[in-house]
Structure formats: C-alpha cells, structure tokens
Design a protein around this motif. Sequence first.
Motif, PDB file in Angstrom:
ATOM      1  N   PRO A   2      34.002  63.298  45.815  1.00  0.00           N
ATOM      2  CA  PRO A   2      33.375  64.506  45.278  1.00  0.00           C
ATOM      3  C   PRO A   2      34.406  65.413  44.613  1.00  0.00           C
ATOM      4  O   PRO A   2      35.611  65.288  44.832  1.00  0.00           O
ATOM      5  CB  PRO A   2      32.789  65.165  46.523  1.00  0.00           C
ATOM      6  CG  PRO A   2      33.684  64.725  47.637  1.00  0.00           C
ATOM      7  CD  PRO A   2      34.058  63.317  47.293  1.00  0.00           C
ATOM      8  N   ASP A   5      34.585  71.546  43.002  1.00  0.00           N
ATOM      9  CA  ASP A   5      33.509  72.424  42.565  1.00  0.00           C
ATOM     10  C   ASP A   5      32.203  72.087  43.285  1.00  0.00           C
ATOM     11  O   ASP A   5      31.430  72.979  43.651  1.00  0.00           O
ATOM     12  CB  ASP A   5      33.309  72.314  41.053  1.00  0.00           C
ATOM     13  CG  ASP A   5      34.428  72.978  40.268  1.00  0.00           C
ATOM     14  OD1 ASP A   5      35.147  73.811  40.854  1.00  0.00           O
ATOM     15  OD2 ASP A   5      34.583  72.670  39.077  1.00  0.00           O
ATOM     16  N   TYR A   6      31.938  70.787  43.481  1.00  0.00           N
ATOM     17  CA  TYR A   6      30.720  70.369  44.181  1.00  0.00           C
ATOM     18  C   TYR A   6      30.718  70.895  45.616  1.00  0.00           C
ATOM     19  O   TYR A   6      29.712  71.432  46.089  1.00  0.00           O
ATOM     20  CB  TYR A   6      30.609  68.848  44.177  1.00  0.00           C
ATOM     21  CG  TYR A   6      29.470  68.326  45.034  1.00  0.00           C
ATOM     22  CD1 TYR A   6      28.159  68.345  44.557  1.00  0.00           C
ATOM     23  CD2 TYR A   6      29.707  67.835  46.313  1.00  0.00           C
ATOM     24  CE1 TYR A   6      27.111  67.881  45.346  1.00  0.00           C
ATOM     25  CE2 TYR A   6      28.665  67.371  47.103  1.00  0.00           C
ATOM     26  CZ  TYR A   6      27.374  67.406  46.610  1.00  0.00           C
ATOM     27  OH  TYR A   6      26.343  66.968  47.402  1.00  0.00           O
ATOM     28  N   LEU A   7      31.865  70.750  46.301  1.00  0.00           N
ATOM     29  CA  LEU A   7      31.945  71.242  47.678  1.00  0.00           C
ATOM     30  C   LEU A   7      31.806  72.755  47.734  1.00  0.00           C
ATOM     31  O   LEU A   7      31.127  73.305  48.606  1.00  0.00           O
ATOM     32  CB  LEU A   7      33.270  70.816  48.314  1.00  0.00           C
ATOM     33  CG  LEU A   7      33.472  69.321  48.571  1.00  0.00           C
ATOM     34  CD1 LEU A   7      34.844  69.079  49.190  1.00  0.00           C
ATOM     35  CD2 LEU A   7      32.381  68.765  49.476  1.00  0.00           C
ATOM     36  N   THR A   9      30.207  74.712  45.745  1.00  0.00           N
ATOM     37  CA  THR A   9      28.872  75.213  45.397  1.00  0.00           C
ATOM     38  C   THR A   9      27.789  74.722  46.343  1.00  0.00           C
ATOM     39  O   THR A   9      26.765  75.390  46.505  1.00  0.00           O
ATOM     40  CB  THR A   9      28.497  74.799  43.958  1.00  0.00           C
ATOM     41  OG1 THR A   9      28.611  73.370  43.822  1.00  0.00           O
ATOM     42  CG2 THR A   9      29.413  75.479  42.954  1.00  0.00           C
ATOM     43  N   THR A  10      28.000  73.565  46.992  1.00  0.00           N
ATOM     44  CA  THR A  10      26.944  73.015  47.853  1.00  0.00           C
ATOM     45  C   THR A  10      27.220  73.174  49.339  1.00  0.00           C
ATOM     46  O   THR A  10      26.290  73.159  50.147  1.00  0.00           O
ATOM     47  CB  THR A  10      26.717  71.515  47.560  1.00  0.00           C
ATOM     48  OG1 THR A  10      27.917  70.780  47.882  1.00  0.00           O
ATOM     49  CG2 THR A  10      26.353  71.305  46.101  1.00  0.00           C
ATOM     50  N   LYS A  11      28.493  73.299  49.720  1.00  0.00           N
ATOM     51  CA  LYS A  11      28.835  73.379  51.138  1.00  0.00           C
ATOM     52  C   LYS A  11      29.841  74.488  51.441  1.00  0.00           C
ATOM     53  O   LYS A  11      30.752  74.299  52.245  1.00  0.00           O
ATOM     54  CB  LYS A  11      29.410  72.037  51.622  1.00  0.00           C
ATOM     55  CG  LYS A  11      28.502  70.841  51.406  1.00  0.00           C
ATOM     56  CD  LYS A  11      29.158  69.549  51.874  1.00  0.00           C
ATOM     57  CE  LYS A  11      28.305  68.339  51.551  1.00  0.00           C
ATOM     58  NZ  LYS A  11      27.043  68.328  52.308  1.00  0.00           N
ATOM     59  N   SER A  13      29.822  77.188  53.171  1.00  0.00           N
ATOM     60  CA  SER A  13      29.886  77.679  54.543  1.00  0.00           C
ATOM     61  C   SER A  13      30.312  76.610  55.541  1.00  0.00           C
ATOM     62  O   SER A  13      30.568  76.913  56.702  1.00  0.00           O
ATOM     63  CB  SER A  13      28.529  78.250  54.961  1.00  0.00           C
ATOM     64  OG  SER A  13      27.530  77.243  54.940  1.00  0.00           O
ATOM     65  N   GLU A  14      30.404  75.351  55.083  1.00  0.00           N
ATOM     66  CA  GLU A  14      30.752  74.246  55.976  1.00  0.00           C
ATOM     67  C   GLU A  14      32.225  73.857  55.906  1.00  0.00           C
ATOM     68  O   GLU A  14      32.704  73.054  56.695  1.00  0.00           O
ATOM     69  CB  GLU A  14      29.888  73.025  55.644  1.00  0.00           C
ATOM     70  CG  GLU A  14      28.389  73.275  55.833  1.00  0.00           C
ATOM     71  CD  GLU A  14      27.538  72.120  55.367  1.00  0.00           C
ATOM     72  OE1 GLU A  14      28.097  71.020  55.147  1.00  0.00           O
ATOM     73  OE2 GLU A  14      26.322  72.296  55.201  1.00  0.00           O
TER      74      GLU A  14
END
Length: 266
Positions: A2, A5-7, A9-11, A13-14
């Motif tokens: 991945p 940027d993907y992490l 925007t999608t995760k 808080s994780e």
Amino acid sequence: MPSCDYLFTTKPSEIQAAFVSDLHLSADTPRLTQAFIALINDLCQLPNLASLYILGDWLDAWLGDDTYLNLNPTDQAAHWLHPVITALKRLSDKQVQIFVMHGNRDFAIGQGLCRLFGGALIDEPFVLTTTSQRIRLEHGDALCTDDVAYQRYRAVIRHPVVRFLLAKLPLAFRQKLAGNIKNKSKADKAQKTTAIMDANADAIKAALTGYDVLLHGHTHRPAVHHDVVDAGKTRIVLGDWRDDGQKVQAEIGFLVQEQLVLAEFG
C-alpha cells in the motif's frame, strides 16, 4: 504494497507507530530533507500515533553534534538541519515519542542533538512488544556478516573509546575523515558483490531467535520476507530514501493495529 497516502486516508486512527531508515540527509540532499519534513507533517495529523523510530543513517556522514550545537542562534537558524529539528519538535509536542538509532553513517549522533526535539537515542537491538508479537529493531549492518572487512571496521569505529577520541578531534580533521569514509564506501560497493553486502541467512536466523519479526534497513533492499530462514517468522527491510530528480521515493514501516506494514512513500 500500500501507499502511505492510502494508510493516512483510510486508517489514520489505526496507525500506532512509524519506522524509517537510511534517509542520508545532508546539506546536499535538500529534496530528501523537504520530503522528510512533509512526512513529519503528515504524521502530526495521525490521532493515535505514539512513536516514530529512525533506524539509522538518518543523517549522512554526521561529524558530531558540535557541528550544529556549537553554532550561534543565527547560524543554527540558517543551517540545513534546523527545519528538520523544528518539524520533529512539532511532532514530539504532540506526545509522539521519537527514537533514534545509530547507523553506519551517523554513529556520532549524541543525545544532545536528540534533546532538541525531545527524542531519545536507543541501542540496537531494540525490542518492541505488542500483544501478539516480539519485534526486533536494528539498523541492519551487523547482519551483513559475509562482508568481513566491513565488520572489522564496524567493530573498531563503534567502539566507545574510539568514538570518544573521534569526538575530541578538530572539526576540520573529522570533515576530512568523513569524506574519506564516504569515498571508501562508494569504492567498496563498486567492488563487492551484491550477496556480500546483503544480510547473511545465519545472522538473520540468529537475530530472529526469540522474536517474531525482524525489522531493519541498511541493505537498501526493501521487502517483506516470510519464512525465509525460520518458519513462522518475518523479516521486513525498510528502503532507503531515493531522489530520481522527479520525486522522492522510500519504503516506510507502520504499526497498524499491532501489525507491521510496509508502505510506499512518494
């Protein structure tokens, strides 16, 4: 793999921790420096980020903290490292712990420099424990045991007495020494085989003893290796930071819900 940027925007808080290595920042790498600052700015937006680990060769041919700390305030503000220190301090002020490990190019970094941004030096190997894994962090050069000449050099240059004596040498001498080390490193890489400069399988197996994951940099061969030398174990290699003239690229590690992920940056 991945993208960062993907992490982000999608995760967001994780993400619990970030890991980088082999940036080789210097006055000669302004684009790499700006890319690192951009990453720090992104990390500042992650709500649950607890730590940033810099696993060696953050700085290229660092001669000693006095090259920055001994400058007057005006010269410090004009120094190429100043914006980096400022960005890291901003991240630290958000209660993110910043850990710095020595590499083969920046073993002269001291706690004095790290204190400027609330960071802490850590020794290798450094152990990170989650609820399900024991993760071993190191720079990675100690794993390249097939390169006997380098391991001899490493044992000498990393010796506490040698490092103490080097710190006492005049800056001009250290600058010349750093140049010689860089030139020799380039010459050695041109002559040595790829296999010799990579991590040794027996060294990897030994390093993984008692651990579930080995995370390191140094070899500039980013990848996730499963069951390479020991069933059920994982080795993750962080990439170096590269500037092809168009954009900066790197591979960065993240701890996402207590699982290590390698992501593309750039």
